[in-house]
Design an enzyme around this catalytic site. Sequence first.
Site, short mmCIF file in Angstrom:
data_model
loop_
_atom_site.label_atom_id
_atom_site.label_comp_id
_atom_site.label_asym_id
_atom_site.label_seq_id
_atom_site.Cartn_x
_atom_site.Cartn_y
_atom_site.Cartn_z
N LYS A 22 2.59 -3.54 5.61
CA LYS A 22 2.66 -3.45 4.15
C LYS A 22 4.11 -3.35 3.66
O LYS A 22 4.45 -3.93 2.63
CB LYS A 22 1.84 -2.26 3.65
CG LYS A 22 0.32 -2.46 3.79
CD LYS A 22 -0.14 -3.74 3.13
CE LYS A 22 -1.62 -3.79 2.84
NZ LYS A 22 -2.04 -5.11 2.31
N SER B 157 0.84 -1.19 0.00
CA SER B 157 0.00 0.00 0.00
C SER B 157 0.88 1.24 0.00
O SER B 157 1.96 1.24 0.60
CB SER B 157 -0.88 0.01 1.25
OG SER B 157 -1.48 1.28 1.40
N TYR C 65 -0.56 -0.74 9.93
CA TYR C 65 -0.82 -1.13 8.54
C TYR C 65 0.40 -0.83 7.65
O TYR C 65 0.83 -1.67 6.85
CB TYR C 65 -2.04 -0.35 8.07
CG TYR C 65 -2.55 -0.64 6.70
CD1 TYR C 65 -3.28 -1.78 6.42
CD2 TYR C 65 -2.35 0.28 5.66
CE1 TYR C 65 -3.79 -2.02 5.15
CE2 TYR C 65 -2.85 0.06 4.39
CZ TYR C 65 -3.57 -1.09 4.15
OH TYR C 65 -4.07 -1.32 2.88
P1 NAI Z 1 -11.97 -5.57 1.10
O1 NAI Z 1 -12.28 -5.46 2.54
O2 NAI Z 1 -13.01 -5.18 0.10
O3 NAI Z 1 -11.52 -7.06 0.75
C1 NAI Z 1 -10.62 -7.76 1.55
C2 NAI Z 1 -11.10 -9.19 1.65
O4 NAI Z 1 -10.14 -9.91 2.45
C3 NAI Z 1 -12.45 -9.32 2.35
O5 NAI Z 1 -13.36 -10.06 1.58
C4 NAI Z 1 -12.12 -10.01 3.67
O6 NAI Z 1 -13.14 -10.90 4.12
C5 NAI Z 1 -10.85 -10.78 3.31
N1 NAI Z 1 -10.06 -11.05 4.49
C6 NAI Z 1 -9.72 -10.19 5.48
N2 NAI Z 1 -9.01 -10.81 6.43
C7 NAI Z 1 -8.88 -12.09 6.03
C8 NAI Z 1 -8.24 -13.21 6.59
N3 NAI Z 1 -7.62 -13.12 7.78
N4 NAI Z 1 -8.25 -14.39 5.92
C9 NAI Z 1 -8.91 -14.49 4.73
N5 NAI Z 1 -9.56 -13.45 4.16
C10 NAI Z 1 -9.54 -12.26 4.80
O7 NAI Z 1 -10.63 -4.73 0.86
P2 NAI Z 1 -9.83 -4.30 -0.46
O8 NAI Z 1 -9.84 -2.84 -0.53
O9 NAI Z 1 -10.28 -5.08 -1.61
O10 NAI Z 1 -8.34 -4.71 -0.03
C11 NAI Z 1 -7.63 -5.79 -0.60
C12 NAI Z 1 -6.16 -5.61 -0.28
O11 NAI Z 1 -5.65 -4.43 -0.90
C13 NAI Z 1 -5.86 -5.47 1.21
O12 NAI Z 1 -4.66 -6.14 1.50
C14 NAI Z 1 -5.66 -3.98 1.37
O13 NAI Z 1 -4.88 -3.67 2.48
C15 NAI Z 1 -5.01 -3.62 0.06
N6 NAI Z 1 -5.11 -2.24 -0.32
C16 NAI Z 1 -6.31 -1.72 -0.74
C17 NAI Z 1 -6.37 -0.42 -1.14
C18 NAI Z 1 -7.62 0.15 -1.71
O14 NAI Z 1 -7.54 1.25 -2.28
N7 NAI Z 1 -8.76 -0.50 -1.61
C19 NAI Z 1 -5.22 0.48 -1.06
C20 NAI Z 1 -4.00 -0.17 -0.66
C21 NAI Z 1 -3.98 -1.48 -0.30
#
Ligand code: NAI
Length: 307
Positions: free
Chosen positions: A169, A152, A165
Amino acid sequence: MANRLQDKVAIVTGGGRGIGRGEALALAAEGAKVVVNDFGGSAGGTAGAEGPADEVVAEIKKMGGDAVANYDNVADFASGDRMVQQALSAFGRLDIVINNAGILRDKTFAKLAPQDLEIVLDVHLKGAFFVSQPAFRVMKDNGYGRFVFTASAAGIFGNFGQTNYGAAKMGLVGLSNVLAQEGAKYNIKANTIAPLAASRLTADIMPPPILEKMTPELVSPMVVYLCWEECQESGSVFTAGGGYFGRAAMVEGKGTYIDSDGPATLEQIRDNLAKIRDMSGAEEFANANAEGMARVFSHLQRGAPAQ
Ligand code: NAI
């Protein structure tokens, strides 16, 4: 359905929602068979449900692809072994791991509770270790593999209120960089993405008109490219979001040598600060040894005078 990942098998952690869902669908659209992992928890990492992983598996099957659901919590050490075994028993091989599962526990540093540190490190950083290590062993035997880690900008450039976080990351960048080197002779590539997309994690940090143009699907092409056999990239960090793609890198300036009889004085540091900070001629290095050779060791071996 295209076929650039035909016969390849992928694990996508956190593949039930947001960016991971987009990645799982995009991999499947290229012919990959996918283990869709998602423990279906809240944005803060509590509770759990089978719905999100099941729904993405159903979507993949509906478009003519093949996928199985996995509901493990990546923070559980044994989850990685289970996912890898599931890929092998369902599809007979494993080629790709996308470490994407993530949560948020934002707090300013002074208010950060131990449990907010632990869960964030457990899910993002240790979770990626737990899933990637058993996968790496299988890929090493097969002489082929592709890893993508999800970092990130919050870690690369810093973001207020996200020490836990940001640390997790940047830990992933270190993991990916070292894995790229250990995997090189087995044709295993490891890269990191820093995505930006509308999801429940970003719903209240960007205005709605921007969020509408930042769909998770716009991140997927970079990730799928990094999983393609044709891709020879390894040890890099790519930014992707809203149709923008770029590369972020750690570079080091030429620096300067302060030759004195003992440690430099504080005044010498101060007086040389412009040269120490100067980034003209900054370079990237293939590994830590190359950096040491180019900067410190070569100077010590030459006994070069101060510049
Ligand atoms: P989101 O919350 O929509 O999706 C994340 C998914 O990971 C969820 O479905 C959740 O149930 C699952 N999850 C969480 N903890 C878990 C675990 N312990 N075991 C298995 N599954 C688990 O979030 P998003 O935005 O799609 O994020 C995806 C990745 O991208 C994350 O690592 C986040 O930190 C990273 N990220 C996202 C950004 C953004 O702009 N949305 C920016 C920078 C990084």
